[in-house]
Design a protein around this motif. Structure first.
Motif: not given
Length: 144
Positions: A96-97, A100-101, A103-104, A114
């Motif tokens: 998930a992390e 998210r990275e 998707a930025t 992170e």
């Protein structure tokens, strides 16, 4: 009617019994909270599941428990089982992390936090193990 207030605790009992338990509790909570700044909750659960090993170790050191291979094996199996159960959550959290990275926009938003967490993960692991150690100490001292 007897008084409801318990008799005062002598200073020697306070120093020998209550103080080590209170210090163990305070240090357990403090190191536990501090380690959460450096490791994920899933890693934290894996670290905290080592408390039974420390309880057994302090029990043997304080001669509350006899050292037996069967007891050590049982405690190790419990720790391994909880660790394995939490391992999947750790992998899901890391995936998930990573998502998210990705998707930025431009990889800027939140990436520094992170990276800093990954760099300081050994510090968080050490703090989590210290927390587990003080938790084991606290539980062993409550049996005295």
């Amino acid at each position: 009617l007897p008084p409801l207030r318990p008799p005062p605790l002598p200073l020697s009992s306070f120093v020998r019994v209550a103080l080590p338990i209170g210090l163990g509790s305070a240090l357990d909570i403090s190191f536990s909270n501090w380690s959460l700044a450096f490791v994920s909750v899933a890693y934290h659960v894996i670290l905290k599941c080592t408390v039974p090993l420390f309880v057994l170790g302090f029990g043997i050191l304080l001669r509350i428990e006899r050292a037996q291979a069967r007891t050590l094996l049982a405690v190790c199996l419990i720790v391994a089982g909880v660790s394995l159960a939490s391992l999947e959550a750790t992998e899901q959290e890391e995936a998930a992390e990573a998502a998210r990275e990705g998707a930025t926009f431009g990889g800027e938003s939140g990436a520094g936090d992170e990276n800093r967490r990954d760099e300081n993960r050994p510090v968080g692991i050490l703090l989590g193990l210290l927390s587990a150690c003080f938790g084991g100490q606290r539980w062993a001292f409550t049996q005295i």
